[in-house]
Design a protein around this motif. Sequence first.
Motif, PDB file in Angstrom:
ATOM      1  N   SER A 221       0.814  -1.206   0.000  1.00  0.00           N
ATOM      2  CA  SER A 221       0.000   0.000   0.000  1.00  0.00           C
ATOM      3  C   SER A 221       0.853   1.264   0.000  1.00  0.00           C
ATOM      4  O   SER A 221       0.320   2.374   0.118  1.00  0.00           O
ATOM      5  CB  SER A 221      -0.908   0.010   1.235  1.00  0.00           C
ATOM      6  N   LEU A 222       2.174   1.122  -0.147  1.00  0.00           N
ATOM      7  CA  LEU A 222       3.081   2.259  -0.025  1.00  0.00           C
ATOM      8  C   LEU A 222       3.402   2.861  -1.395  1.00  0.00           C
ATOM      9  O   LEU A 222       3.701   2.127  -2.348  1.00  0.00           O
ATOM     10  CB  LEU A 222       4.380   1.836   0.667  1.00  0.00           C
ATOM     11  N   PRO A 223       3.365   4.182  -1.520  1.00  0.00           N
ATOM     12  CA  PRO A 223       3.759   4.822  -2.783  1.00  0.00           C
ATOM     13  C   PRO A 223       5.227   4.556  -3.093  1.00  0.00           C
ATOM     14  O   PRO A 223       6.063   4.474  -2.193  1.00  0.00           O
ATOM     15  CB  PRO A 223       3.516   6.312  -2.518  1.00  0.00           C
ATOM     16  N   ALA A 224       5.538   4.456  -4.387  1.00  0.00           N
ATOM     17  CA  ALA A 224       6.915   4.202  -4.811  1.00  0.00           C
ATOM     18  C   ALA A 224       7.136   4.767  -6.208  1.00  0.00           C
ATOM     19  O   ALA A 224       6.186   4.993  -6.969  1.00  0.00           O
ATOM     20  CB  ALA A 224       7.228   2.706  -4.785  1.00  0.00           C
ATOM     21  N   VAL A 225       8.398   4.983  -6.533  1.00  0.00           N
ATOM     22  CA  VAL A 225       8.773   5.450  -7.862  1.00  0.00           C
ATOM     23  C   VAL A 225      10.148   4.892  -8.204  1.00  0.00           C
ATOM     24  O   VAL A 225      10.995   4.726  -7.325  1.00  0.00           O
ATOM     25  CB  VAL A 225       8.775   6.995  -7.944  1.00  0.00           C
ATOM     26  N   SER A 226      10.359   4.588  -9.474  1.00  0.00           N
ATOM     27  CA  SER A 226      11.672   4.185  -9.973  1.00  0.00           C
ATOM     28  C   SER A 226      11.979   4.988 -11.232  1.00  0.00           C
ATOM     29  O   SER A 226      11.067   5.341 -11.992  1.00  0.00           O
ATOM     30  CB  SER A 226      11.722   2.691 -10.289  1.00  0.00           C
ATOM     31  N   TYR A 227      13.268   5.279 -11.437  1.00  0.00           N
ATOM     32  CA  TYR A 227      13.643   5.973 -12.666  1.00  0.00           C
ATOM     33  C   TYR A 227      15.052   5.581 -13.071  1.00  0.00           C
ATOM     34  O   TYR A 227      15.851   5.077 -12.266  1.00  0.00           O
ATOM     35  CB  TYR A 227      13.520   7.491 -12.527  1.00  0.00           C
ATOM     36  N   VAL A 228      15.364   5.836 -14.332  1.00  0.00           N
ATOM     37  CA  VAL A 228      16.724   5.705 -14.854  1.00  0.00           C
ATOM     38  C   VAL A 228      17.089   7.025 -15.505  1.00  0.00           C
ATOM     39  O   VAL A 228      16.260   7.648 -16.179  1.00  0.00           O
ATOM     40  CB  VAL A 228      16.831   4.526 -15.856  1.00  0.00           C
ATOM     41  N   GLN A 229      18.315   7.491 -15.273  1.00  0.00           N
ATOM     42  CA  GLN A 229      18.757   8.770 -15.819  1.00  0.00           C
ATOM     43  C   GLN A 229      20.122   8.619 -16.463  1.00  0.00           C
ATOM     44  O   GLN A 229      21.033   8.010 -15.888  1.00  0.00           O
ATOM     45  CB  GLN A 229      18.828   9.834 -14.724  1.00  0.00           C
ATOM     46  N   THR A 230      20.275   9.185 -17.633  1.00  0.00           N
ATOM     47  CA  THR A 230      21.562   9.207 -18.315  1.00  0.00           C
ATOM     48  C   THR A 230      21.634  10.481 -19.143  1.00  0.00           C
ATOM     49  O   THR A 230      20.695  11.289 -19.150  1.00  0.00           O
ATOM     50  CB  THR A 230      21.751   7.958 -19.181  1.00  0.00           C
ATOM     51  N   GLY A 231      22.737  10.682 -19.820  1.00  0.00           N
ATOM     52  CA  GLY A 231      22.857  11.893 -20.618  1.00  0.00           C
ATOM     53  C   GLY A 231      24.235  12.027 -21.226  1.00  0.00           C
ATOM     54  O   GLY A 231      25.013  11.068 -21.308  1.00  0.00           O
ATOM     55  N   GLY A 232      24.546  13.233 -21.637  1.00  0.00           N
ATOM     56  CA  GLY A 232      25.831  13.501 -22.259  1.00  0.00           C
ATOM     57  C   GLY A 232      26.196  14.956 -22.070  1.00  0.00           C
ATOM     58  O   GLY A 232      25.393  15.768 -21.599  1.00  0.00           O
ATOM     59  N   GLY A 233      27.436  15.306 -22.450  1.00  0.00           N
ATOM     60  CA  GLY A 233      27.857  16.683 -22.303  1.00  0.00           C
ATOM     61  C   GLY A 233      29.340  16.859 -22.479  1.00  0.00           C
ATOM     62  O   GLY A 233      30.031  16.016 -23.077  1.00  0.00           O
TER      63      GLY A 233
END
Length: 296
Positions: A84-96
Amino acid sequence: MSYKNTSCPLISLALLLISSHVLAIDLQPNDIVAPAPGRTAVTISYVNAQNNNLYVNNVPTGTSPNLESNLGLFRLGHTYTIGSLPAVSYVQTGGGTLSPDGSLSAFPASQGMTDTTIATAIWPYANQATRTYLGIAAYLSLPTGEYSNTKAFNLGSNRYSQALQVGYQRPISNSIDAAFAFDTVWYGANSQCAAACSSLINLQLTQKPLYSTQIGPIYRINQTYTVAATYVYVTGGETAFNGVERNNTVVTQRYFVSGVAHTSIGRFMLQYGNDLATMNGFMESRRLVLRFTKAF
């Protein structure tokens, strides 16, 4: 195994820029608020940072370094529930790009991909009625970024790292919330550290955990606009070459201010900040962040 140490401390402190500013986990306004489940969000960010001073044990080196980074980051996340608990997952990448100039102009720039971060957060307590939230997040950084052992400055770190963060947010008035967070970053070893470790051959770079505390108010002007201010204190992160400690513990104080606009096409955020004081490593004179998030 012996190594050659150059006369200038510039190289041996280079990696502190990566560890203290990229891996300290800055929370944006209302990041501690538990999200509604079943939503996917795409975030595109531009980050510009400028570093113009270098310190060793609270003393400026007297050189005139100029180290500028320009990053484009892409994040894909999804919200859901665990039990019953809120959750979130993400993946982050990039360049520069990471561009040395001034007294660093002899060193080559770094261009390419950044390290990739995977994160999951869960809220053991979330009360929307009282605007009170307690969240816990875990982060894993993967060494996908551009890295060369012949370069002193690299976008990538060539090592894994893990972090754990706890955040708490509650109201202090009808329109103002207080947010507090603490995180710890643990680092894997980089066994191919040559130029960045002031060496002609590869050394093993290790680093002690880095601890960060951040606190600040969040003011909701109306349903569209929100502003926030955050103070951050960072300490730890001493490095060692082949087990020999470098006596370069990070102690940094910094701040950033944020403005957020919730519009019909998405959420826009503008953020600005810089270091207030630092004991070892580069002092960041400017950090500008532009971010757009679209939820589906």
